[in-house]
Structure formats: structure tokens, C-alpha cells
Design an enzyme around this catalytic site. Sequence first.
Site, PDB file in Angstrom:
ATOM      1  N   SER A  65       0.867  -1.297  -0.007  1.00  0.00           N
ATOM      2  CA  SER A  65      -0.004  -0.218  -0.053  1.00  0.00           C
ATOM      3  C   SER A  65       0.900   1.248   0.022  1.00  0.00           C
ATOM      4  O   SER A  65       0.416   2.312  -0.196  1.00  0.00           O
ATOM      5  CB  SER A  65      -1.073  -0.168   1.175  1.00  0.00           C
ATOM      6  N   LYS A  68       0.464   3.507  -3.084  1.00  0.00           N
ATOM      7  CA  LYS A  68      -0.599   4.194  -3.452  1.00  0.00           C
ATOM      8  C   LYS A  68      -0.233   5.643  -3.252  1.00  0.00           C
ATOM      9  O   LYS A  68      -0.764   6.365  -3.989  1.00  0.00           O
ATOM     10  CB  LYS A  68      -1.494   3.828  -2.269  1.00  0.00           C
ATOM     11  N   TYR A 193      -2.296  -3.236 -10.946  1.00  0.00           N
ATOM     12  CA  TYR A 193      -2.169  -2.974  -9.524  1.00  0.00           C
ATOM     13  C   TYR A 193      -1.344  -3.788  -8.658  1.00  0.00           C
ATOM     14  O   TYR A 193      -0.746  -3.429  -8.019  1.00  0.00           O
ATOM     15  CB  TYR A 193      -3.810  -2.861  -8.905  1.00  0.00           C
ATOM     16  N   TYR A 245      -4.099   2.940   7.915  1.00  0.00           N
ATOM     17  CA  TYR A 245      -5.223   2.099   7.800  1.00  0.00           C
ATOM     18  C   TYR A 245      -6.146   2.784   9.008  1.00  0.00           C
ATOM     19  O   TYR A 245      -6.075   4.202   9.092  1.00  0.00           O
ATOM     20  CB  TYR A 245      -5.026   0.912   8.186  1.00  0.00           C
TER      21      TYR A 245
END
Length: 309
Positions: A65, A68, A193, A245
Site C-alpha cells: 500500500s 498508493k 495494480y 489504515y
Amino acid sequence: MQCRSSEELMSFVQEAKTMTQYGKVANYIPALGKAHPNDLAIAIQYPDGISFSAGDIQKRFTLQSISKVISLALVLMDRGSEYVFERVGMEPTGDPFNSIAKLETMAPSKPLNPMINAGALVVTHMLVGQSVEDRFQRLLTFTQELANDTTIGYCKDVAQSEFETAHLNRSLSYFLKQHQIIDEDVEELIDLYTKQCAIEMNTLNLARVGMIFAMDGNDPLTGKQLMSADVARICKTFMVTCGMYNASGEFAIKIGIPAKSGVSGGIMGAVPCKFGVGVFGPSLDEKGNSIAGVHLLESLSKTYHLSMF
Ligand code: GLU
């Protein structure tokens, strides 16, 4: 006061390492389950070119992540913020990173922010290029520029392992397609992705990327402006509000720096105008953040008064 030696960093690592036993390595992507739970490493990159590192610093890990933030920066540069935020929101969710819940209950059903999987899939969809290979290559080149390291690549095993098991991400993508938020072939999007998430580096590379965000998009060591200050500002704001998160609030209170974590156990931090930090510790807490990594950053933040609040 700031950290000025690798020995100093090593004492933080030794203290935090005891925490690794209380977490678990992510294994929902089977290849990630091979990581060693006791590993812990940290690197700090200062804008004057000095860097320090300690722990298992030779280890390379996939960004997951953390990627991102990088894809968001590139898409903001390519498309402009108006275009991007018509398709993905700016609000934290409080839900787990892979949750589908809010997509169904919000109208219009655009994802709440680019740091959760639904939002990140929309951002990846917006990467410019003629083909999946072309789009991925642009993202990889940009990542190499941020880290100032052309040897950075991606881990084929991890990408393949995630591609074969990304059923939830496929579901999110089909939902987004049904609601016309994306219009590309879902298999192609998942291919892109999963390669994006499998971009691989070490903690020092990650610290250098963090430093670029900390320095408002400028690389003081090459003199290049790699993204506008505005793009860096937007990315750092998302790192504060949703980078860790659904523990982002607690992280902001206890540590107080823009940071983004990934399920591989990496954390990228950007201490505004001061330095970039890269952490790797694959043993995760129940929210999906590196358990020892967060502990390490908390000790560092308290010792050196790093909180921006
Ligand atoms: N590739 C991972 C996924 O989409 C990234 C998750 C994460 O690091 O939060 O499941």
C-alpha cells in the site's frame, strides 16, 4: 536535536525488536507469508545527503500500500487534482483497507479516499499510458526517480501470488465498473495494480522517497523538482488522515508525522522539512501496521520531538 548516528538508531531497533513476537506476518497474499517475522530495519535520509540505518537493512520488501502514495502523486501530476477528485474522495473511512461496505452505502459510489483499496484501484486506473506495460513502466520510472535508484524493480513472485488471489480487489473493481467509476478491463487493472504493489526496495530507498515528500517534492541532492509542492502537500495530508489504515488517528496522536504503511511491513515517513524515514518489520498488528515499526517510530518521535502537532 536529531538522530546523528547508526548506533543511536540501533538502540531503538533493539528495544523495538522485542515487539515483533506480538504480531503476525500477512499471508492472505501467499508469497508475503514467507517473510521473517523477527526482521526489523530502519533508515533515515537527511536532505544534506547524510543517511543512517540500522537492523536488517539489506532486506528488500514490496511496497504494497505504500505504492498508493506514489501512484497518487503521478496521477495528480498527469491529470490534475480536479479530475482526480471527481473520481475519488478525500475523507478517511475508519473501515479496514479492503472493505467494500462504504462503496455500497455512499452515493455517488466513488471511493472515499485513495489510500483504501477501492480508491487506490481508481487511482491505478487513471495511470496514463498505451498498455499495462507502458503504464507500469511510467510508475516504476517515477519510483526510481524518487528513490534515485534505477535498479529498483518489482518482485514477480509477489505480483503473481497476489494476482492469483486478489478476489476481493476484483470484486471492488467490478463494483466500480458497474457504477462507471472505472471503464477498463478488470483483469488488466488487477495485473497493473498487483505489479504496482510488488515494487520492491530496501529501507534506505524508502527513506529517500520519504525525504522527497518531506521536502515538498524537491530532491535537494540532485536539485530536481520531482513533483509540485502542491502534489506533495496533498499526498502528505492523505498520509496523515488515512496512511496508517484505521489506526491513522492513533498514529497522528502518538507519532504525529505523515506516514504510509503496507501489509509487507514497510512504513514510509516524511518528517516535514527535516528527513525521510523508511521502516521494515513484517510482523503486523491487528490493523495491518508493522507492530515493531510503529513502536520504533513512536520512540523516535518522542526522543526527537518529531510530532508536527
Ligand atoms: N496489495 C495489497 C492489497 O491490495 C495492498 C494492501 C496493503 O498493503 O494495505 O491487498
